[in-house]
Write an enzyme that holds these catalytic residues in place. Structure first.
Site, short mmCIF file in Angstrom:
data_model
loop_
_atom_site.label_atom_id
_atom_site.label_comp_id
_atom_site.label_asym_id
_atom_site.label_seq_id
_atom_site.Cartn_x
_atom_site.Cartn_y
_atom_site.Cartn_z
N GLN A 1 0.82 -1.22 0.00
CA GLN A 1 0.00 0.00 0.00
C GLN A 1 0.85 1.27 0.00
O GLN A 1 0.67 2.17 -0.83
CB GLN A 1 -0.87 0.06 1.25
CG GLN A 1 -1.76 -1.10 1.49
CD GLN A 1 -2.71 -0.78 2.60
OE1 GLN A 1 -3.72 -0.10 2.37
NE2 GLN A 1 -2.43 -1.22 3.80
N TYR B 1 3.90 -9.57 16.44
CA TYR B 1 4.06 -8.53 15.41
C TYR B 1 4.68 -7.27 16.03
O TYR B 1 5.67 -6.73 15.52
CB TYR B 1 2.69 -8.21 14.79
CG TYR B 1 2.69 -6.97 13.93
CD1 TYR B 1 3.25 -6.97 12.66
CD2 TYR B 1 2.12 -5.78 14.40
CE1 TYR B 1 3.26 -5.82 11.88
CE2 TYR B 1 2.11 -4.63 13.63
CZ TYR B 1 2.69 -4.65 12.37
OH TYR B 1 2.69 -3.52 11.61
N1 LIG Z 1 -1.01 -1.70 7.22
C1 LIG Z 1 -1.13 -1.18 8.43
O1 LIG Z 1 -2.24 -1.06 8.99
C2 LIG Z 1 0.09 -0.69 9.18
C3 LIG Z 1 -0.05 -0.25 10.51
C4 LIG Z 1 1.09 0.21 11.19
C5 LIG Z 1 2.33 0.23 10.56
N2 LIG Z 1 2.42 -0.22 9.28
C6 LIG Z 1 3.76 -0.23 8.66
O2 LIG Z 1 3.75 0.61 7.52
C7 LIG Z 1 4.64 0.08 6.52
C8 LIG Z 1 3.89 -0.08 5.19
O3 LIG Z 1 2.80 -0.96 5.39
P1 LIG Z 1 1.80 -1.37 4.20
O4 LIG Z 1 0.42 -1.35 4.77
O5 LIG Z 1 2.10 -0.60 2.98
O6 LIG Z 1 2.23 -2.88 4.01
P2 LIG Z 1 1.71 -3.94 2.90
O7 LIG Z 1 0.65 -3.35 2.05
O8 LIG Z 1 1.46 -5.20 3.65
O9 LIG Z 1 3.01 -4.11 2.01
C9 LIG Z 1 4.15 -4.75 2.47
C10 LIG Z 1 4.94 -5.19 1.27
O10 LIG Z 1 6.14 -5.81 1.74
C11 LIG Z 1 6.41 -6.87 0.85
N3 LIG Z 1 7.31 -7.83 1.48
C12 LIG Z 1 7.06 -8.72 2.46
N4 LIG Z 1 8.15 -9.45 2.72
C13 LIG Z 1 9.13 -9.02 1.89
C14 LIG Z 1 10.48 -9.36 1.68
N5 LIG Z 1 11.05 -10.36 2.38
N6 LIG Z 1 11.19 -8.70 0.73
C15 LIG Z 1 10.62 -7.71 0.02
N7 LIG Z 1 9.33 -7.33 0.16
C16 LIG Z 1 8.60 -7.98 1.09
C17 LIG Z 1 5.05 -7.47 0.60
O11 LIG Z 1 5.07 -8.28 -0.54
P3 LIG Z 1 4.09 -9.58 -0.62
O12 LIG Z 1 2.69 -9.02 -0.59
O13 LIG Z 1 4.52 -10.20 -1.88
O14 LIG Z 1 4.41 -10.38 0.63
C18 LIG Z 1 4.21 -6.22 0.40
O15 LIG Z 1 4.22 -5.79 -0.95
C19 LIG Z 1 5.17 -1.23 7.10
O16 LIG Z 1 6.39 -1.01 7.75
C20 LIG Z 1 4.13 -1.60 8.13
O17 LIG Z 1 4.62 -2.44 9.15
C21 LIG Z 1 1.34 -0.67 8.57
#
Ligand SMILES: NC(=O)c1ccc[n+]([C@@H]2O[C@H](COP(=O)([O-])OP(=O)(O)OC[C@H]3O[C@@H](n4cnc5c(N)ncnc54)[C@H](OP(=O)(O)O)[C@@H]3O)[C@@H](O)[C@H]2O)c1
Length: 287
Positions: free
Chosen positions: A12, A126
């Protein structure tokens, strides 16, 4: 001149970065797990050698809170060990390291907005894995920016808004937890504050959610109404769903430190929801 590498570019936040960097004409290279698995040091180093960015923006993460409980090794590998690899690789090359963390590093028992001075006390795997990642980023990369955020939604494969839509399409009445409170954060708003922080040379750990706070129930109601749904949404306690994983009840974080440091305002969460609905839902013809 900024030149960025984005890891986890198909998530995202990664997609929101790609769109905004393209719009601003800033050169970037976006990688996903297939082109650069961040848990593999040699792949990270080869990419940085080939692309030679000024900044690495790590959007990759293991975000499945429930799965992490039964797969702690997987969560720690991506959220902690891989961050160590990225931080060391950036430090060795003089690259700024931007990384994201979460409100789930807190236990939710403070009873007020969390600030950067509050001590983390994660309740689940997590949260613990993300906290370890923060520590690696902060201790191993001198030029680091670690931004904690919460309840992120944007374009991508999964978020709570997709879940709300699916539930609303299938049920007249929805039951959503009202005793889980944080800040829904629009990915585009997080991108804007990150780019401003990079431009300003900001370093350190900051909270960067949208402004305000909401329960999951309030978020669902507001979003579904904005998206044109008229389902009955009933507030229930989280315990109604018999969750397997403990989550913080009030983990809303204040963004005051970063907005003051940068002299900006981050939009209220409701503004983000309205923009998201306009951009991503109203253009879908068959809803
Ligand atoms: N989403 C939330 O509600 C939330 C809340 C608090 C903090 N955050 C933090 O905000 C940041 C962005 O989150 P987001 O919501 O954009 O996350 P997201 O949509 O889940 O995207 C994470 C991406 O990381 C990729 N990924 C996973 N393992 C990987 C690896 N070993 N090497 C390379 N890529 C890898 C995933 O690919 P695949 O799909 O192919 O696995 C996915 O495209 C993260 O640090 C997250 O922890 C998010």
């Amino acid at each position: 001149m900024m030149k960025a590498v984005i890891t986890g570019a198909d998530g995202q936040l990664g997609l929101a970065f790609q769109q905004e960097l393209k719009r601003r004409g800033i050169p970037y290279w976006g990688s996903d797990a297939a082109t650069c698995n961040i848990t593999r040091r040699e792949e990270v180093e080869a990419m940085l050698e080939a692309r030679r960015p000024t900044v690495l923006i790590n959007c990759a993460a293991y975000n499945q809170v429930d799965h992490a409980e039964t797969d702690p090794a997987g969560a720690f590998e991506v959220n902690a060990q891989a961050v160590k690899i990225l931080a060391e690789a950036c430090q060795a090359r003089g690259i700024k390291f931007v990384h994201y963390s979460t409100d789930y590093v807190f236990d939710g028992r403070k009873g007020a907005f969390y600030t950067e001075d509050d001590a983390p006390a994660p309740l689940n795997v997590y949260g613990r894995s993300k906290l370890d990642g923060e520590v690696f980023a902060r201790t191993l990369a001198t030029d680091h920016l670690v931004l904690r955020t919460s309840w992120v939604y944007g374009e991508g494969k999964q978020n709570f808004l997709y879940k709300f839509l699916g539930w609303a399409a299938a049920n007249d009445v929805l039951r959503i937890s009202a005793d889980e409170v944080s800040v829904p954060t629009y990915a585009d708003d997080l991108v804007a504050v990150t780019l401003r922080a990079i431009d300003s040379g900001l370093t350190g750990l900051y909270h960067a959610p949208s402004s305000g706070y909401a329960s999951r129930y309030e978020w669902a109601r507001y979003f579904l109404k904005a998206a044109g749904f008229s389902n009955l949404v009933i507030p229930v306690p989280l315990s109604y769903f018999k969750p397997k994983v403990e989550r913080p009840v009030f983990s809303a974080m204040s963004n005051r430190a970063i907005t003051t440091a940068l002299g900006i305002r981050i939009p209220e969460w409701q503004e983000g929801v309205e923009t998201y609905v306009k951009i991503y839902l109203e253009k879908q013809p068959c809803r």
